[in-house]
Scaffold this motif. Structure first.
Motif, PDB file in Angstrom:
ATOM      1  N   ASN A  82      29.921  31.097  39.472  1.00 41.50           N
ATOM      2  CA  ASN A  82      31.471  30.746  40.460  1.00 41.50           C
ATOM      3  C   ASN A  82      32.252  29.646  38.557  1.00 41.50           C
ATOM      4  O   ASN A  82      30.682  28.642  37.893  1.00 41.50           O
ATOM      5  CB  ASN A  82      30.780  29.520  40.696  1.00 41.50           C
ATOM      6  CG  ASN A  82      31.834  28.625  41.804  1.00 41.50           C
ATOM      7  OD1 ASN A  82      33.171  28.029  40.959  1.00 41.50           O
ATOM      8  ND2 ASN A  82      32.894  29.620  43.027  1.00 41.50           N
ATOM      9  N   SER A  83      33.154  30.010  38.549  1.00 38.22           N
ATOM     10  CA  SER A  83      33.862  29.408  37.251  1.00 38.22           C
ATOM     11  C   SER A  83      34.958  28.762  37.322  1.00 38.22           C
ATOM     12  O   SER A  83      35.723  28.045  36.314  1.00 38.22           O
ATOM     13  CB  SER A  83      34.300  30.183  36.141  1.00 38.22           C
ATOM     14  OG  SER A  83      34.628  31.067  36.686  1.00 38.22           O
ATOM     15  N   ALA A  84      34.712  27.979  38.350  1.00 43.26           N
ATOM     16  CA  ALA A  84      36.162  27.570  39.563  1.00 43.26           C
ATOM     17  C   ALA A  84      36.169  26.027  38.445  1.00 43.26           C
ATOM     18  O   ALA A  84      37.088  25.736  38.328  1.00 43.26           O
ATOM     19  CB  ALA A  84      36.376  26.900  41.187  1.00 43.26           C
ATOM     20  N   ILE A  85      34.760  25.410  38.181  1.00 43.03           N
ATOM     21  CA  ILE A  85      35.364  23.843  36.968  1.00 43.03           C
ATOM     22  C   ILE A  85      34.959  23.935  35.753  1.00 43.03           C
ATOM     23  O   ILE A  85      35.236  22.878  34.998  1.00 43.03           O
ATOM     24  CB  ILE A  85      34.302  22.882  37.878  1.00 43.03           C
ATOM     25  CG1 ILE A  85      32.895  23.053  38.217  1.00 43.03           C
ATOM     26  CG2 ILE A  85      35.108  22.946  39.653  1.00 43.03           C
ATOM     27  CD1 ILE A  85      32.072  21.521  38.672  1.00 43.03           C
ATOM     28  N   PHE A 112      25.922  24.349  42.058  1.00 41.87           N
ATOM     29  CA  PHE A 112      26.068  22.182  42.321  1.00 41.87           C
ATOM     30  C   PHE A 112      25.672  21.884  42.086  1.00 41.87           C
ATOM     31  O   PHE A 112      26.201  20.371  41.097  1.00 41.87           O
ATOM     32  CB  PHE A 112      25.758  22.750  44.260  1.00 41.87           C
ATOM     33  CG  PHE A 112      25.907  23.560  44.651  1.00 41.87           C
ATOM     34  CD1 PHE A 112      27.751  23.263  45.781  1.00 41.87           C
ATOM     35  CD2 PHE A 112      25.342  25.038  44.948  1.00 41.87           C
ATOM     36  CE1 PHE A 112      27.935  24.217  46.433  1.00 41.87           C
ATOM     37  CE2 PHE A 112      26.150  26.416  46.045  1.00 41.87           C
ATOM     38  CZ  PHE A 112      27.296  25.527  46.447  1.00 41.87           C
ATOM     39  N   LYS A 113      25.023  21.442  40.812  1.00 39.26           N
ATOM     40  CA  LYS A 113      23.871  21.084  39.906  1.00 39.26           C
ATOM     41  C   LYS A 113      24.720  20.576  39.126  1.00 39.26           C
ATOM     42  O   LYS A 113      25.453  19.101  38.529  1.00 39.26           O
ATOM     43  CB  LYS A 113      22.988  21.669  39.309  1.00 39.26           C
ATOM     44  CG  LYS A 113      22.285  20.469  38.565  1.00 39.26           C
ATOM     45  CD  LYS A 113      21.382  21.741  37.528  1.00 39.26           C
ATOM     46  CE  LYS A 113      20.526  22.026  38.381  1.00 39.26           C
ATOM     47  NZ  LYS A 113      19.485  22.934  37.634  1.00 39.26           N
ATOM     48  N   PRO A 120      32.525  19.207  32.903  1.00 38.99           N
ATOM     49  CA  PRO A 120      33.691  20.806  33.690  1.00 38.99           C
ATOM     50  C   PRO A 120      32.837  21.710  32.852  1.00 38.99           C
ATOM     51  O   PRO A 120      32.300  22.565  32.574  1.00 38.99           O
ATOM     52  CB  PRO A 120      34.769  20.935  32.724  1.00 38.99           C
ATOM     53  CG  PRO A 120      34.328  20.396  31.102  1.00 38.99           C
ATOM     54  CD  PRO A 120      33.261  18.719  31.545  1.00 38.99           C
ATOM     55  N   MET A 121      31.726  22.315  33.711  1.00 44.53           N
ATOM     56  CA  MET A 121      30.655  23.429  33.786  1.00 44.53           C
ATOM     57  C   MET A 121      30.965  24.487  35.068  1.00 44.53           C
ATOM     58  O   MET A 121      30.468  23.343  35.903  1.00 44.53           O
ATOM     59  CB  MET A 121      29.598  23.256  33.336  1.00 44.53           C
ATOM     60  CG  MET A 121      29.135  22.243  32.584  1.00 44.53           C
ATOM     61  SD  MET A 121      27.590  22.237  31.446  1.00 44.53           S
ATOM     62  CE  MET A 121      27.080  20.580  32.516  1.00 44.53           C
ATOM     63  N   GLY A 122      31.255  25.098  35.270  1.00 48.61           N
ATOM     64  CA  GLY A 122      30.839  26.051  36.375  1.00 48.61           C
ATOM     65  C   GLY A 122      29.255  26.468  36.399  1.00 48.61           C
ATOM     66  O   GLY A 122      28.176  26.139  35.762  1.00 48.61           O
ATOM     67  N   GLY A 123      28.829  27.316  37.443  1.00 50.45           N
ATOM     68  CA  GLY A 123      27.413  27.262  37.498  1.00 50.45           C
ATOM     69  C   GLY A 123      26.937  29.353  37.075  1.00 50.45           C
ATOM     70  O   GLY A 123      27.749  30.307  37.475  1.00 50.45           O
ATOM     71  N   ALA A 435      35.133  23.469  45.751  1.00 54.00           N
ATOM     72  CA  ALA A 435      35.569  23.305  46.721  1.00 54.00           C
ATOM     73  C   ALA A 435      36.825  23.926  46.362  1.00 54.00           C
ATOM     74  O   ALA A 435      37.779  24.086  46.506  1.00 54.00           O
ATOM     75  CB  ALA A 435      35.804  23.940  48.252  1.00 54.00           C
ATOM     76  N   GLN A 436      37.139  22.112  45.964  1.00 45.91           N
ATOM     77  CA  GLN A 436      39.158  20.928  45.450  1.00 45.91           C
ATOM     78  C   GLN A 436      39.803  22.347  44.644  1.00 45.91           C
ATOM     79  O   GLN A 436      40.189  23.031  45.207  1.00 45.91           O
ATOM     80  CB  GLN A 436      39.071  19.924  45.159  1.00 45.91           C
ATOM     81  CG  GLN A 436      39.768  19.652  45.241  1.00 45.91           C
ATOM     82  CD  GLN A 436      41.056  19.473  45.983  1.00 45.91           C
ATOM     83  OE1 GLN A 436      40.331  19.965  46.506  1.00 45.91           O
ATOM     84  NE2 GLN A 436      42.324  19.332  46.105  1.00 45.91           N
ATOM     85  N   ALA A 437      38.477  22.906  43.534  1.00 47.69           N
ATOM     86  CA  ALA A 437      39.478  23.602  41.767  1.00 47.69           C
ATOM     87  C   ALA A 437      39.036  25.221  42.846  1.00 47.69           C
ATOM     88  O   ALA A 437      40.651  25.887  42.476  1.00 47.69           O
ATOM     89  CB  ALA A 437      37.732  23.807  41.569  1.00 47.69           C
ATOM     90  N   MET A 438      38.692  25.334  44.336  1.00 52.00           N
ATOM     91  CA  MET A 438      39.085  26.382  44.186  1.00 52.00           C
ATOM     92  C   MET A 438      40.626  27.166  45.163  1.00 52.00           C
ATOM     93  O   MET A 438      40.704  27.921  45.028  1.00 52.00           O
ATOM     94  CB  MET A 438      37.849  27.680  44.772  1.00 52.00           C
ATOM     95  CG  MET A 438      35.879  28.276  44.169  1.00 52.00           C
ATOM     96  SD  MET A 438      34.784  27.757  45.153  1.00 52.00           S
ATOM     97  CE  MET A 438      35.419  29.924  45.925  1.00 52.00           C
ATOM     98  N   LYS A 439      40.592  25.789  45.772  1.00 57.37           N
ATOM     99  CA  LYS A 439      41.639  25.872  46.773  1.00 57.37           C
ATOM    100  C   LYS A 439      42.787  25.696  45.592  1.00 57.37           C
ATOM    101  O   LYS A 439      43.518  26.646  45.994  1.00 57.37           O
ATOM    102  CB  LYS A 439      41.390  25.022  48.157  1.00 57.37           C
ATOM    103  CG  LYS A 439      40.843  24.602  48.728  1.00 57.37           C
ATOM    104  CD  LYS A 439      40.299  23.742  49.486  1.00 57.37           C
ATOM    105  CE  LYS A 439      41.984  23.480  50.541  1.00 57.37           C
ATOM    106  NZ  LYS A 439      41.694  22.111  50.980  1.00 57.37           N
ATOM    107  N   GLU A 440      42.550  25.202  44.445  1.00 56.98           N
ATOM    108  CA  GLU A 440      43.639  25.071  44.187  1.00 56.98           C
ATOM    109  C   GLU A 440      43.747  25.874  42.999  1.00 56.98           C
ATOM    110  O   GLU A 440      45.020  26.380  42.289  1.00 56.98           O
ATOM    111  CB  GLU A 440      43.532  23.559  43.028  1.00 56.98           C
ATOM    112  CG  GLU A 440      43.755  22.397  43.944  1.00 56.98           C
ATOM    113  CD  GLU A 440      43.161  21.425  43.249  1.00 56.98           C
ATOM    114  OE1 GLU A 440      43.045  21.229  41.610  1.00 56.98           O
ATOM    115  OE2 GLU A 440      43.354  19.676  43.940  1.00 56.98           O
ATOM    116  N   GLN A 441      43.516  26.739  43.138  1.00 56.88           N
ATOM    117  CA  GLN A 441      43.044  28.133  41.856  1.00 56.88           C
ATOM    118  C   GLN A 441      43.656  29.104  42.269  1.00 56.88           C
ATOM    119  O   GLN A 441      43.926  30.433  41.952  1.00 56.88           O
ATOM    120  CB  GLN A 441      42.338  28.690  41.171  1.00 56.88           C
ATOM    121  CG  GLN A 441      42.355  27.518  39.873  1.00 56.88           C
ATOM    122  CD  GLN A 441      40.359  26.921  39.586  1.00 56.88           C
ATOM    123  OE1 GLN A 441      39.869  27.970  39.270  1.00 56.88           O
ATOM    124  NE2 GLN A 441      40.146  26.490  38.979  1.00 56.88           N
TER     125      GLN A 441
END
Length: 444
Positions: A82-85, A112-113, A120-123, A435-441
């Motif tokens: 996941n690269s949302a953030i 999540f970690k 600002p790091m995705g997983g 989730a917030q970042a995913m919604k906004e993107q």
């Protein structure tokens, strides 16, 4: 909840043999039922369906030649979850146990970690079933060069930034980075855990272990306790375990046992950390050697039995699912007051349930062992600035991050009616940010 049960069923149907990944997904989704009840709007944007599916899964062949001239072939992985953030961020693990399930579970947890660190790091996560143990430096170099000859296509400072993990230390990161630089003809912060003379950060080696103790101390302090004067048992004897032991001692605790994959040593007078470092970091020998070199030390040829030693605080720092229900019950029977995970998912679901039912302080790894990736994020920042902070500055930033993670987790758990349930707090706090970042993107 029927909606989340359907998602679990879908994940299981798509990944029927991925036991570790399914375990991680179940644990997170179980915590998120109350989030859906509080904010049903999350259901309309497919957040849950998307967050359990990796954005990209890469599997590749890694051929290399051993010292006898024989061609060996291993399998390499990189799961960009996941690269949302931010750019994908997560370690590389070289160990015979590595398979796609383990890499997916680690990548999922990393999402999540990393969100909890405030950076600002995705997983993501990666690795290979290659075993560095018993290999010469030349064999390891040839393997790392072959591994990077495929991986380099998929990573970059603003795309995916791997680090070390089990079996991947400073030596391996050096060989990997050298090959990446050669192939790309660029010097960038594409890997973390680099050498101090070429872009690495001070405190990186110590960060996961130090951060674990900073989190544990914050958790204890919040309940009018501290590590000072407490007996501590730590599984493992790699970087995480060694530097957790070092920081625990600095905070006034007495570390009485450590282990490796073969067995454990019990030293009632307190582990001699300088000797452990010599055995593990210099000589790369089994921990049994510690008992051969010191009097009044007990060695037991079964690493899982380490949890039978009476202690106040247990820090599992070895590997996934190492602490089962029997181990949990043994710890509880001897009056353990806190368990904090230094490894990724080292406690089985049954062990976690036992700790929570007993109302002791229990910290999940996605919160308590986030110090390593937090320091990796700090290394990325230093690389971007072409600048280096002192060890004192990095350590202070690490301590602040770990204390803020604890406060975020504790406050989130309390806000959702689960005071002191740090599993729920960590899962919800991490999820809400992503989730917030995913919604906004949008739907991507």
């Amino acid at each position: 909840m029927a909606y989340l049960d359907e998602i679990k069923a879908t994940v299981k149907a798509r990944n029927p043999h991925d036991r570790e990944f399914l375990q991680a997904v179940d644990e997170v989704l179980d915590s998120l039922e109350i989030v859906v009840e509080k904010d049903p709007s999350l259901l309309g944007s497919g957040i849950f369906e998307r967050i359990v599916e990796p954005e990209r899964q890469i599997i590749f062949r890694v051929p290399w030649v051993d010292d006898k001239g024989k061609v060996q072939v291993n399998r390499g992985y990189r799961v960009q979850f996941n690269s949302a953030i931010g750019p994908y961020k997560g370690g590389l693990r070289f160990h015979p146990s590595v398979n796609l399930s383990i890499i997916k579970f680690l990548g999922f947890e990393q999402v999540f970690k990393n969100a909890l660190t405030t950076l600002p790091m995705g997983g993501g996560k990666g690795g290979s079933d290659f075993d560095p143990k018993g290999k010469s430096d030349q064999e390891i170099m040839r393997f790392c060069q072959s591994f990077m000859s495929e991986l380099y296509r998929h990573i970059g400072a603003d795309c995916d930034v791997p680090a070390g993990d089990i079996g991947v230390g400073a030596r391996e990161v050096g060989y990997l980075f050298g090959q990446y630089k050669r192939l790309r003809n660029t010097f960038s912060g594409t890997l973390t855990g680099k050498g101090l003379t070429w872009g690495g950060s001070l405190i990186r080696k110590e960060a996961t272990g130090y951060g674990l103790c900073y989190f544990t101390e914050a958790m204890l302090n919040d309940h009018q306790k501290s590590m000072a004067g407490k007996k501590v048992v730590i599984s493992g004897s790699g970087n995480v375990a060694i530097y957790a032991a070092e920081k625990a001692a600095q905070l006034g605790a007495l570390v009485i046992a450590m282990s490796d994959s073969k067995g454990y040593v019990y030293d009632p007078c307190g582990i001699d950390l300088d000797l452990i470092k010599e055995i593990k970091e210099v000589k790369r020998e089994r921990i049994k050697v510690y008992a051969d070199m010191k009097k009044d030390v007990t060695y037991v040829d079964c690493c899982k039995d380490i949890w039978t030693i009476p202690c106040d605080i247990a820090l599992p720092c070895a590997t996934q699912n190492e602490l089962d229900e029997a181990g949990a019950k043994a710890l509880l029977s001897h009056g353990v007051i806190a368990v904090a995970e230094g490894a990724n998912m080292p406690c089985t679901p049954e062990a976690i349930a036992a700790f929570q039912n007993a109302k002791i302080l229990y910290a999940p790894g996605k919160a308590s062992n986030a110090g390593g990736v937090a320091c990796s994020g700090l290394e990325m920042s230093q690389n971007s600035m072409r600048y280096s902070w002192s060890s004192e500055e990095v350590d202070a930033k690490l301590k602040t991050i770990m204390e803020s993670i604890y406060q975020n987790v504790a406050q989130t758990a309390d806000a959702y009616g689960h005071t002191d349930n740090f599993v729920v707090g960590a899962n919800i706090a991490g999820f809400l940010k992503v989730a917030q970042a995913m919604k906004e993107q949008g739907i991507v």
